[in-house]
Design an enzyme around this catalytic site. Structure first.
Site, PDB file in Angstrom:
ATOM      1  NE  ARG A  97     -51.709  14.217  15.089  1.00 53.18           N
ATOM      2  CZ  ARG A  97     -51.338  13.790  15.944  1.00 53.18           C
ATOM      3  NH1 ARG A  97     -51.699  12.465  16.460  1.00 53.18           N
ATOM      4  NH2 ARG A  97     -50.092  14.182  16.867  1.00 53.18           N
ATOM      5  CD  GLU A 106     -58.625  14.283  19.369  1.00 47.09           C
ATOM      6  OE1 GLU A 106     -57.791  14.466  20.387  1.00 47.09           O
ATOM      7  OE2 GLU A 106     -58.288  13.344  18.515  1.00 47.09           O
ATOM      8  CG  HIS A 119     -55.925  11.514  20.811  1.00 43.78           C
ATOM      9  ND1 HIS A 119     -55.699  12.860  19.959  1.00 43.78           N
ATOM     10  CD2 HIS A 119     -54.654  10.694  20.552  1.00 43.78           C
ATOM     11  CE1 HIS A 119     -54.643  12.765  19.366  1.00 43.78           C
ATOM     12  NE2 HIS A 119     -54.182  11.654  19.595  1.00 43.78           N
TER      13      HIS A 119
END
Length: 319
Positions: free
Chosen positions: A238, A267, A286
């Protein structure tokens, strides 16, 4: 009356092709959204008639405010069995059932090593030179054998990363607040005396912790300055575990050699974000969990969750 289901953040357009949704024929009309909807009002408008929503991981936060603006919502399915961006208490209070799906920890392990190897051997630099007619060999890669990998976290993902490191002939040290020497020894790993000791002694540092109040900002300026100038940081966990401002300074000023990043505070990452252009950053959007096997599991079980809910017997409930 038609029941509408929205599948959110289906970037690759894979949701409806990697699972058999025919079990819902005649019961639910499904529509997938390819683009992330960041604007809250636009999202509410798009979901206004939906009784069911399938959310991809933590891409779209469902806090109390958003849930209150979706009065028709009855079932919220998240991929994976944990989603910190869903307010479960608010969902329960509003009568919304929240269900999850299985998720494999193998894909983020593999991506961690893709980033680590890419950094160590300067793969993107050399590959770009090959494509663009640049110099034939311009970098000197770092060895893995005999080097030290420091793992912040030794859970399901961290322990698998450790096993791969051992196969490369690396020394592995690990640290987290609750990690014991006995648990580390079970994985063939040495427990670091402290977080700072791990950072000072490691050639590569990889983050594998759950984001919480205790881990948010765990790596700030003092910690990044403690790392070796030739060391690389990899974060597939994270983004908020690493202080963004401190990381940018570390990369720009050479406190560390570089970073492999798969997670970001915002994001999708804005087009003008400096992390997109810093030469010592290897970044991916990601992708840690984005594999065919995981997606097939996510959407197959999402269909099962919806079917079971409609039949009055919800499965894999989270609230």
């Amino acid at each position: 009356m038609t029941v509408y289901c929205a599948v959110l953040d289906d970037y690759q357009g894979a949701a409806l092709t990697l699972a058999d949704w025919s079990a819902l024929d005649g019961r639910v009309e499904v529509r997938a959204f390819r683009e992330h909807i960041a604007d809250r009002d636009e999202l509410v408008a798009g979901l206004a008639d939906c009784e069911i929503v399938v959310a991809m991981r933590e891409r779209t936060p469902f806090d109390a405010d958003l849930l209150s603006r979706l009065p028709r919502l009855r079932l919220l399915v998240t991929t994976g069995m944990r989603n910190a961006s869903i307010d479960l208490a608010a969902a329960t209070a509003q009568g919304i059932t929240v269900c999850g799906t299985a998720s494999s920890s193998t894909p983020p392990v593999e991506l961690t090593w893709a980033l680590l190897l890419g950094l160590a051997r300067q793969v993107t630099v050399e590959s770009r030179a090959m494509r663009e007619g640049g110099p034939w060999q311009s970098t000197v890669g770092q060895d893995l054998h005999g080097r030290t990998l420091g793992l912040l976290g030794l859970g399901k993902i961290g322990s698998r990363v450790a096993r791969v490191a051992t196969a490369f002939g690396m020394e592995v040290v690990a640290w987290s607040r609750n990690l014991t020497a006995e648990r580390a020894a079970e994985e063939g790993v040495q427990l670091a005396d402290s977080k700072e000791d791990l950072l000072r002694s490691s050639d590569f540092v990889s983050v594998h912790l759950v984001l919480s109040d205790r881990t948010r900002g765990l790596l700030g300026e003092p910690e990044l300055r403690a790392m070796r100038p030739h060391a690389f940081l990899v974060n597939t966990s994270r983004a908020a575990i690493v202080d963004r401002a401190a990381l940018l300074r570390a990369l720009r000023e050479g406190w560390i050699a570089g970073a492999g990043l798969d997670v970001f505070d915002t994001e999708p990452l804005p087009a003008d974000d400096p992390l997109r252009t810093l030469p010592n950053v290897l970044a991916t959007p990601h992708l840690g969990y984005v594999t065919e096997h995981n997606y097939r599991t996510y959407y197959r079980e999402a269909v099962e969750d919806i079917t079971a809910f409609l039949d009055g017997s919800p499965v894999r409930t989270l609230n």
